[in-house]
Every structure is written in C-alpha cells, then in structure tokens.
Design a protein around this motif. Structure first.
Motif, PDB file in Angstrom:
ATOM      1  N   PHE A   5      69.223   0.226  16.921  1.00 53.02           N
ATOM      2  CA  PHE A   5      68.559  -0.635  17.902  1.00 53.02           C
ATOM      3  C   PHE A   5      67.196  -1.097  17.399  1.00 53.02           C
ATOM      4  CE2 PHE A   5      71.812   0.857  20.775  1.00 53.02           C
ATOM      5  CZ  PHE A   5      71.954  -0.186  21.670  1.00 53.02           C
ATOM      6  N   LYS A  10      67.639  -3.799  14.782  1.00 50.82           N
ATOM      7  CA  LYS A  10      67.948  -5.100  15.369  1.00 50.82           C
ATOM      8  C   LYS A  10      66.674  -5.814  15.824  1.00 50.82           C
ATOM      9  CE  LYS A  10      72.646  -4.032  16.794  1.00 50.82           C
ATOM     10  NZ  LYS A  10      73.535  -3.710  17.908  1.00 50.82           N
ATOM     11  N   VAL A  11      65.733  -5.060  16.373  1.00 46.44           N
ATOM     12  CA  VAL A  11      64.458  -5.649  16.795  1.00 46.44           C
ATOM     13  C   VAL A  11      63.703  -6.144  15.563  1.00 46.44           C
ATOM     14  CG1 VAL A  11      62.248  -5.239  17.935  1.00 46.44           C
ATOM     15  CG2 VAL A  11      64.298  -4.161  18.826  1.00 46.44           C
ATOM     16  N   ALA A  24      65.149  -9.318  14.210  1.00 42.35           N
ATOM     17  CA  ALA A  24      64.822 -10.452  15.064  1.00 42.35           C
ATOM     18  C   ALA A  24      63.368 -10.880  14.843  1.00 42.35           C
ATOM     19  CB  ALA A  24      65.057 -10.104  16.528  1.00 42.35           C
ATOM     20  N   GLU A  76      65.011 -13.755  20.931  1.00 36.48           N
ATOM     21  CA  GLU A  76      65.976 -12.770  20.431  1.00 36.48           C
ATOM     22  C   GLU A  76      65.295 -11.415  20.226  1.00 36.48           C
ATOM     23  OE1 GLU A  76      68.460 -12.145  16.346  1.00 36.48           O
ATOM     24  OE2 GLU A  76      68.318 -14.210  17.103  1.00 36.48           O
ATOM     25  N   ALA A  92      66.203  -7.908  22.081  1.00 34.36           N
ATOM     26  CA  ALA A  92      66.515  -6.712  21.288  1.00 34.36           C
ATOM     27  C   ALA A  92      65.589  -5.563  21.672  1.00 34.36           C
ATOM     28  CB  ALA A  92      66.402  -7.023  19.799  1.00 34.36           C
TER      29      ALA A  92
END
Length: 88
Positions: A31, A34-35, A38, A46, A50
């Motif tokens: 997780f 993903k941040v 982005a 986005e 995230a």
C-alpha cells in the motif's frame, strides 16, 4: 532445540505468528509503495486515493503490533505531506 513440551509449543506458535506478521508487513509495504508510485507519477488525485487506502493499513499494522503506533503515524504524516506538496 526445544526440549520441554511448552518450549516446543512456543516454537510452533512463534512460527505461526511470524508467518501472519510477514503477510501483514508485506501488505502494508504494498500500500505504501502504491502511494509512492502515485507521488512519483505526479498525479495528485491518484496519490490522495492511494493514501486513503494506505492509512488504515498502516494503522491496522500498528494495532496488531507489527509497527509501533508512532512509527505508523509518522509514516502516514510524511506520506500525507508529500501528497499535499504535489498541489503546489
């Protein structure tokens, strides 16, 4: 090597908990990654979405004892600051 019955059980329990905690840590890292991706792409919407998904995962990790509470809060705070900085 464990000799007593209780030590053998403790080894089994420890192995089981280690496996569960590995999964939790891996999930949190995914997780957070993903941040970060982005943020790197420069897409503020986005990145914010995230972050909204990553924040409960980090806090859950703290609640389950995988991370210290302050560590999770610090990570969320730093990610939020980086997402906010994308606007400027």
């Amino acid at each position: 090597m464990a000799n007593t019955k209780s030590a053998k059980k403790a080894t089994r329990v420890s192995a089981r908990r280690t496996e569960i905690n590995k999964n939790r840590v891996s999930r949190m890292r995914t997780f957070v990654r993903k941040v970060e991706e982005a943020i790197a792409s420069g897409n503020q919407a986005e990145a914010a979405a995230a972050l909204q998904a990553a924040q409960p995962e980090l806090m859950r990790g703290a609640q389950k004892g995988v991370l210290h509470k302050n560590t999770a809060s610090r990570k969320v705070s730093r990610l939020a600051a980086r997402v906010k900085a994308l606007k400027a």
